[in-house]
Design a protein around this motif. Structure first.
Motif, mmCIF file in Angstrom:
data_model
loop_
_atom_site.group_PDB
_atom_site.id
_atom_site.type_symbol
_atom_site.label_atom_id
_atom_site.label_comp_id
_atom_site.label_asym_id
_atom_site.label_seq_id
_atom_site.Cartn_x
_atom_site.Cartn_y
_atom_site.Cartn_z
ATOM 1 N N ALA A 481 0.652 -1.137 -0.169
ATOM 2 C CA ALA A 481 -0.071 -0.143 0.025
ATOM 3 C C ALA A 481 0.796 1.093 0.125
ATOM 4 C CB ALA A 481 -1.026 -0.045 1.239
ATOM 5 N N PRO A 482 0.438 2.406 -0.555
ATOM 6 C CA PRO A 482 1.435 3.571 -0.812
ATOM 7 C C PRO A 482 1.330 4.049 0.674
ATOM 8 C CG PRO A 482 -1.041 3.969 -1.561
ATOM 9 C CD PRO A 482 -1.018 2.261 -1.342
ATOM 10 N N GLY A 483 2.247 5.323 0.914
ATOM 11 C CA GLY A 483 2.367 5.971 2.071
ATOM 12 C C GLY A 483 2.560 5.161 3.224
ATOM 13 N N ALA A 484 2.336 5.596 4.272
ATOM 14 C CA ALA A 484 2.956 5.085 5.641
ATOM 15 C C ALA A 484 2.030 3.632 6.128
ATOM 16 C CB ALA A 484 2.335 5.993 6.903
ATOM 17 N N ALA A 485 0.971 3.521 5.261
ATOM 18 C CA ALA A 485 0.187 2.170 5.458
ATOM 19 C C ALA A 485 1.035 1.148 4.910
ATOM 20 C CB ALA A 485 -1.274 2.279 4.724
#
Length: 533
Positions: A481-485
């Protein structure tokens, strides 16, 4: 002088000399005094208990081996090892049984299960009865049920992909494993993948496993169990109410209505070697084994599957090679089944084995002692020796699976995810040194432990994981998943508690393992997803 002060003075007079004698014994005459380890561990189980409460005992044990060597005194009466020799000396020794710390896992009943039965005769009877249910042959009979639940898993992934949802694979895999093991243990449909009705089951698996972990590490602290139960006063009764409902529902049906414990383990068992017949399990024995199977089978297999998805999503070359293998061997998703074709997927097996190595689903040390519990075992003066060390009777010994599986003496670059390490070179002859190194790896590879007390669910774990991963790669492509996730599940650089490796799937020691993530995004592959409609 007040009454309170008088009592305090009296306690000091009584306890002071006692504490002095204990300290003197530990430092001067204790038979384990020559073994290195943390100073606090010489005097109390609180050292391992502290790390068990924090769910990082496996990391602390690994760090202790780095500091003190191959054998560490981890508690007043426990020695932990991280060598192949110790692994075989302990778990393949016919005069060794489970340590008495396993009695701390009798949390809800005084009925021992296959997990905590110390007497080898009792354990052997239970193992023969339950073992019939989880052999490779039995799994072939159970596979249609398992496949139906994996199909639900694929349909859930399809629904998420069509909405572009981020999927937490820990939650998905825990619910899949719970639904499968519910059928195997009770012939019962949990339906946790599609409804929240029995969501208490996966949560209770983790809760009870954590309690077992803490009490086995620090038996003294079990005195607070009434307080722990108070905090779980809503969850625990609901869990046992669900169990009673499952048992009642199953017993209201014909015995052969499902391929489960009630059908298989209650039958008379014939020993294939001696021909001796023993009675199957009945009554409370039968259902205590079913309850244990739900907890053990649900948590360990879900950890394995979640770990596979984590490492595939972070190693594009491994992902690509495995996807190519699956898509070349099979011509449809429905064709993916146990048998010769699935067994021919050597890279799939290498991926699973490497995942079991870097992220063993059971993070706890399986403690053992010289057997003094089995009436059928005659007394012996033969010394108990582990890796050249003479072990005093009554001492608990064990091998930290996490430590031995990350020991650079057996696995080069132990924290690197390299499925290729399990495979012989393609198209070329392997040199003698490489062949010997791979043989040594195999001897050290014991994620299910070894011997007659090893995990009986090995065949089930491999089949369930192989089918789930292969079918996922047939129907979908996925990525982090993109970003912090997308960072969920990995370590955090800069941390000083052993959780600093971003590419290591973080396990939380609750005897088995707790975890979170990875968070993935799925995309249907071509038109193949239409098979799921």
């Amino acid at each position: 002088m007040s009454t309170l002060t008088s009592y305090a003075t009296l306690a000091a007079y009584l306890l002071g000399p006692l504490m002095f004698l204990v300290l003197a014994y530990r430092l001067i005459t204790d038979p384990l005094k020559q073994y290195p380890g943390p100073t606090l561990a010489r005097f109390t189980d609180g050292y391992v208990g502290f790390h068990a409460v924090q769910k990082r005992l496996h990391i602390a044990t690994y760090e202790d081996h780095l500091k003190y060597g191959t054998v560490v005194r981890q508690a007043p009466n426990r020695l932990v090892f991280n060598t192949v020799t110790a692994l075989h000396d302990i778990y393949l020794n016919s005069r060794v049984t489970k340590s008495k710390v396993y009695l701390q896992s009798l949390l809800s009943s005084n009925q021992p299960s296959m997990f905590n039965a110390l007497d080898r005769t009792v354990h052997s009877q239970k193992r023969r009865a339950v073992g019939q249910l989880i052999t490779e042959r039995s799994m072939r009979s159970f596979e249609p049920t398992m496949t139906s639940q994996i199909r639900v898993f694929m349909q859930q992934q399809l629904a998420s992909s069509q909405k572009a949802e981020v999927v937490n694979m820990t939650r998905r895999c825990q619910r899949l494993a719970a639904d499968i093991v519910g059928h195997l243990a009770f012939g019962y449909e949990f339906n946790t993948q599609t409804a929240d009705t029995n969501a208490i089951i996966p949560a209770s698996m983790k809760w009870n496993s954590y309690r077992i972990s803490v009490y086995m590490a620090w038996p003294f602290i079990r005195v607070v169990d009434p307080v722990v139960r108070w905090f779980g006063r809503k969850q625990i009764p609901e869990f046992f109410q669900t169990l009673r409902k499952m048992i009642g529902t199953r017993m209201s049906k014909r015995k052969d209505a499902a391929h489960d414990i009630y059908d298989v383990a209650s039958e008379e068992v014939t020993d294939t070697t001696s021909g001796e017949k023993t009675a199957g399990l009945q009554g409370s024995d039968l259902w205590s084994e079913a309850s244990f199977l739900v907890m053990a089978g649900g948590t360990t297999v879900s950890t394995l599957m979640s770990s596979v998805f984590f490492y595939l999503s972070r190693h594009p070359q491994v992902y690509a090679r495995l996807a190519s293998e699956i898509r070349a061997v099979f011509s449809s998703g429905g064709e993916i089944a146990g048998g010769a074709q699935l067994s021919s997927c050597k890279y799939l097996r290498a991926v699973i084995d490497e995942t079991l190595r870097v992220a063993p689903p059971t993070t706890a040390t399986p403690w053992r002692e010289e057997d003094v519990y089995s009436a059928a075992l005659p007394p012996s003066d033969e010394p108990f020796v582990v890796d050249g060390h003479l072990i005093p009777r009554g001492t608990a010994v064990g091998v930290s699976l996490y430590s031995v599986l990350h020991n650079p003496a057996y696995f080069q670059e132990p924290f690197a995810f390299q499925p290729e390490r399990w495979l012989a070179p393609e198209g070329g002859k392997e040199d003698k040194d490489s062949e010997e190194a791979r043989a040594l790896m195999r001897r050290a590879f014991a994620p299910f432990a070894l011997g007659d007390r090893a995990c009986a669910g090995k065949a089930m774990a491999y089949l369930e994981t192989s089918l789930t991963v292969a079918k996922t790669l047939w129907y979908f492509d996925f990525k982090t998943a993109p970003g912090a996730a997308g960072k969920v599940g990995g370590g955090t650089p800069g941390r000083t508690d052993g959780r600093h490796r971003a590419d290591e799937y973080q396990l939380y020691d609750i005897f088995t393992a707790d975890h979170d993530g990875p968070n993935l995004v799925f995309r249907p592959r071509g038109e193949f997803w239409k098979e799921l409609e």
